[in-house]
Structure formats: C-alpha cells, structure tokens
Design a protein around this motif. Sequence first.
Motif, PDB file in Angstrom:
ATOM      1  N   LEU A 127       0.827  -1.207   0.000  1.00 10.59           N
ATOM      2  CA  LEU A 127       0.000   0.000   0.000  1.00 10.59           C
ATOM      3  C   LEU A 127       0.863   1.261   0.000  1.00 10.59           C
ATOM      4  N   LYS A 128       1.989   1.220   0.688  1.00 12.46           N
ATOM      5  CA  LYS A 128       2.904   2.368   0.652  1.00 12.46           C
ATOM      6  C   LYS A 128       3.391   2.615  -0.774  1.00 12.46           C
ATOM      7  N   ALA A 129       3.615   1.543  -1.510  1.00 14.98           N
ATOM      8  CA  ALA A 129       4.044   1.677  -2.902  1.00 14.98           C
ATOM      9  C   ALA A 129       2.954   2.298  -3.766  1.00 14.98           C
ATOM     10  N   LYS A 130       1.699   2.225  -3.286  1.00 17.56           N
ATOM     11  CA  LYS A 130       0.576   2.842  -3.995  1.00 17.56           C
ATOM     12  C   LYS A 130       0.261   4.232  -3.441  1.00 17.56           C
ATOM     13  N   GLN A 131       1.216   4.817  -2.728  1.00 15.90           N
ATOM     14  CA  GLN A 131       1.128   6.186  -2.205  1.00 15.90           C
ATOM     15  C   GLN A 131       0.178   6.344  -1.025  1.00 15.90           C
ATOM     16  N   TYR A 132      -0.063   5.272  -0.288  1.00 16.19           N
ATOM     17  CA  TYR A 132      -0.802   5.388   0.967  1.00 16.19           C
ATOM     18  C   TYR A 132       0.167   5.766   2.085  1.00 16.19           C
ATOM     19  N   THR A 133      -0.278   6.650   2.975  1.00 14.45           N
ATOM     20  CA  THR A 133       0.498   7.013   4.153  1.00 14.45           C
ATOM     21  C   THR A 133       0.019   6.167   5.325  1.00 14.45           C
ATOM     22  N   ILE A 134       0.960   5.635   6.102  1.00 13.56           N
ATOM     23  CA  ILE A 134       0.631   4.746   7.211  1.00 13.56           C
ATOM     24  C   ILE A 134       0.689   5.519   8.530  1.00 13.56           C
ATOM     25  N   PHE A 135      -0.447   5.615   9.215  1.00 15.38           N
ATOM     26  CA  PHE A 135      -0.531   6.241  10.532  1.00 15.38           C
ATOM     27  C   PHE A 135      -0.810   5.137  11.556  1.00 15.38           C
ATOM     28  N   SER A 136       0.086   4.966  12.515  1.00 15.00           N
ATOM     29  CA  SER A 136      -0.075   3.904  13.509  1.00 15.00           C
ATOM     30  C   SER A 136      -0.265   4.499  14.896  1.00 15.00           C
ATOM     31  N   MET A 137      -1.222   3.950  15.634  1.00 16.07           N
ATOM     32  CA  MET A 137      -1.519   4.447  16.975  1.00 16.07           C
ATOM     33  C   MET A 137      -0.572   3.803  17.983  1.00 16.07           C
ATOM     34  N   GLN A 138       0.240   4.652  18.624  1.00 15.14           N
ATOM     35  CA  GLN A 138       1.263   4.148  19.539  1.00 15.14           C
ATOM     36  C   GLN A 138       1.655   5.257  20.508  1.00 15.14           C
ATOM     37  N   ARG A 139       1.477   5.018  21.793  1.00 18.39           N
ATOM     38  CA  ARG A 139       1.903   6.011  22.782  1.00 18.39           C
ATOM     39  C   ARG A 139       3.412   5.868  22.987  1.00 18.39           C
ATOM     40  N   SER A 140       4.155   6.849  22.505  1.00 20.76           N
ATOM     41  CA  SER A 140       5.607   6.833  22.660  1.00 20.76           C
ATOM     42  C   SER A 140       6.126   8.255  22.506  1.00 20.76           C
ATOM     43  N   ASP A 141       7.394   8.448  22.814  1.00 16.98           N
ATOM     44  CA  ASP A 141       8.003   9.776  22.692  1.00 16.98           C
ATOM     45  C   ASP A 141       8.085  10.226  21.240  1.00 16.98           C
ATOM     46  N   LEU A 142       7.992   9.287  20.313  1.00 16.32           N
ATOM     47  CA  LEU A 142       8.083   9.619  18.890  1.00 16.32           C
ATOM     48  C   LEU A 142       6.725   9.956  18.280  1.00 16.32           C
ATOM     49  N   ALA A 143       5.656   9.722  19.036  1.00 18.38           N
ATOM     50  CA  ALA A 143       4.309   9.924  18.497  1.00 18.38           C
ATOM     51  C   ALA A 143       3.868  11.373  18.656  1.00 18.38           C
ATOM     52  N   GLN A 144       2.955  11.788  17.789  1.00 14.29           N
ATOM     53  CA  GLN A 144       2.382  13.126  17.883  1.00 14.29           C
ATOM     54  C   GLN A 144       0.878  13.026  18.097  1.00 14.29           C
ATOM     55  N   SER A 145       0.315  14.070  18.673  1.00 13.46           N
ATOM     56  CA  SER A 145      -1.105  14.081  19.007  1.00 13.46           C
ATOM     57  C   SER A 145      -1.961  13.896  17.754  1.00 13.46           C
ATOM     58  N   ILE A 146      -3.057  13.173  17.908  1.00 11.21           N
ATOM     59  CA  ILE A 146      -3.973  13.001  16.776  1.00 11.21           C
ATOM     60  C   ILE A 146      -4.553  14.338  16.336  1.00 11.21           C
ATOM     61  N   TYR A 147      -4.567  15.324  17.246  1.00  6.81           N
ATOM     62  CA  TYR A 147      -5.142  16.632  16.937  1.00  6.81           C
ATOM     63  C   TYR A 147      -4.133  17.569  16.278  1.00  6.81           C
ATOM     64  N   GLU A 148      -2.866  17.192  16.280  1.00  3.21           N
ATOM     65  CA  GLU A 148      -1.821  17.997  15.647  1.00  3.21           C
ATOM     66  C   GLU A 148      -1.284  17.335  14.388  1.00  3.21           C
ATOM     67  N   THR A 149      -1.945  16.287  13.967  1.00  2.00           N
ATOM     68  CA  THR A 149      -1.525  15.525  12.790  1.00  2.00           C
ATOM     69  C   THR A 149      -2.407  15.886  11.607  1.00  2.00           C
ATOM     70  N   GLU A 150      -1.781  16.104  10.460  1.00  2.00           N
ATOM     71  CA  GLU A 150      -2.533  16.343   9.232  1.00  2.00           C
ATOM     72  C   GLU A 150      -2.607  15.032   8.456  1.00  2.00           C
ATOM     73  N   TYR A 151      -3.813  14.567   8.218  1.00  2.00           N
ATOM     74  CA  TYR A 151      -4.013  13.263   7.599  1.00  2.00           C
ATOM     75  C   TYR A 151      -4.107  13.405   6.081  1.00  2.00           C
ATOM     76  N   THR A 152      -3.357  12.588   5.395  1.00  2.00           N
ATOM     77  CA  THR A 152      -3.298  12.658   3.941  1.00  2.00           C
ATOM     78  C   THR A 152      -4.569  12.091   3.315  1.00  2.00           C
ATOM     79  N   LYS A 153      -4.765  12.385   2.046  1.00  2.00           N
ATOM     80  CA  LYS A 153      -5.967  11.928   1.349  1.00  2.00           C
ATOM     81  C   LYS A 153      -6.029  10.406   1.304  1.00  2.00           C
ATOM     82  N   LYS A 154      -4.900   9.766   0.975  1.00  2.00           N
ATOM     83  CA  LYS A 154      -4.841   8.301   0.934  1.00  2.00           C
ATOM     84  C   LYS A 154      -4.078   7.834   2.164  1.00  2.00           C
ATOM     85  N   MET A 155      -4.762   7.133   3.052  1.00  2.00           N
ATOM     86  CA  MET A 155      -4.119   6.769   4.313  1.00  2.00           C
ATOM     87  C   MET A 155      -4.599   5.418   4.818  1.00  2.00           C
TER      88      MET A 155
END
Length: 239
Positions: free
Chosen positions: A155-183
């Motif tokens: 799916l990544k090869a078809k230009q889908y962006t992968i958003f994974s839910m994970q509480r970690s120091d590397l994660a960003q808030s769902i409210y501060e994330t801009e979601y792409t058209k294909k995801m």
Amino acid sequence: MIFEGAISVKSLLEHNYHQVVMLYMDKQKDDRNTRYIVKLANQKGIKINYCTRSEIDALASGKTHGGILAESMPRTYQKFEDIKGNRIACIDGIEDPFNLGYAFRSLYCFGFSAVILKRRDFDSIEHIILKSSAGAFNKLAIYFSDDITQDLTKLKAKQYTIFSMQRSDLAQSIYETEYTKKMVLVVGGEKRGIAKEVLALSDTLIYIPYGNEFKNALNATSAISSVASEIHRQDLIRK
C-alpha cells in the motif's frame, strides 16, 4: 448460521456478501421495517417462513431478535489485490466480536470504506459482529491479510500514508496531525499492540492526549472512535 434482528437482516439483504437461504418472520409482525424486508426478500427470491414467536425463540440464540431471523451462508470477502479507497483501517489484535463490531460501526460512520484484518475464521461469530456493528460490517470492504507488514508495504508503494496508533516519545497528538488523502490507520489490540515491523514501516505514529493523568491505554474500540472522528473532522474542514 442464524442472524437475528431487523438491522442485521436488512444488512444481509441490502448487500451481496451473504447468500441468504431462508427468512423466519413472526406472523404477527406488520410494520415498515418488516414490509421493507419482505420486499427485498421477494426481489431476491428468498423464501419466508412465517412462524409463531415461540418458534422463532426456539431458533434464536437470544431474545432481542424482534421476531425476524435469517439463515445464511458465511460472508464472502474481498481479495487484497483489489483493495481501494482513501480511508483504510488495519486492525490487528481485537479478538472480541462485540468490540470488533463496535469498531466497524465507528469506522464506517466516520468515513472509512475498508478494513484489513489478520486472516481468521469468522464463521461462528459473524452474527455477533454484524449485530454489534448495526449493519456496518456489510457496508465495509473487508480484506484478510496473511502478512500485514508485506501488505502495508504494497500500500505504501501505492502512495498510501501509514498512521499507527502508539503512545511513545516519537508519536504526535492526533489533533496535531494532518491526515493525507490516501491513508491507512493501523490499530493494535490492548494486549499485544502493533508489531515492531509495522511500527518501523509507519510514516507517522499518533497518540490520543488524555484530559487527566492516566497511565493505562484506552481500549482499542474507544481509540478507533477518537481518531476516526478527528480524521473525519479534518475532512469536513477541507471540503
């Protein structure tokens, strides 16, 4: 297998994922829902067996059938190579059929059109999933995966962006994330979470900020509802 209740039976008849063998209907029922179901059944050439309420009770597993049952073959599922849609969810780890149905209901309501699941046998629990999803199970395209990491790579090869839910120091808030058209939204279960290989493949890790101090995770169904709602909110703003 037996499906119970007007919502489940309507969903079976409105979509073509199940081969319905027979309807069982309380001979005393005569309302708008019942007439609509009878119309659909007649259009599809499905036989209706009019029964007493006690006869239906004997066939049903519960008491919330409302006098309408359907006997059906198991659902047919889509082939992964045919996957399409801009909003896809990948769920790995929700085992309870009620929770899975609730997750499907939220995803469909908030604009998702397809779900990827690790391959498993749903035959014995389909009736629970369909009922708890309020029919959304049959409104979503369902794709089984034998290798989620490999399929997400495709799916990544078809230009889908992968958003994974994970509480970690590397994660960003769902409210501060801009979601792409294909995801693809990836959600793991409370016990195992998301596999390391999938996390490494993800473009963005996201988490839900809490309103109070709390060290435990939301259950997966609640988390799905929260993030799917935010994605839908952003979609509405962009329109």
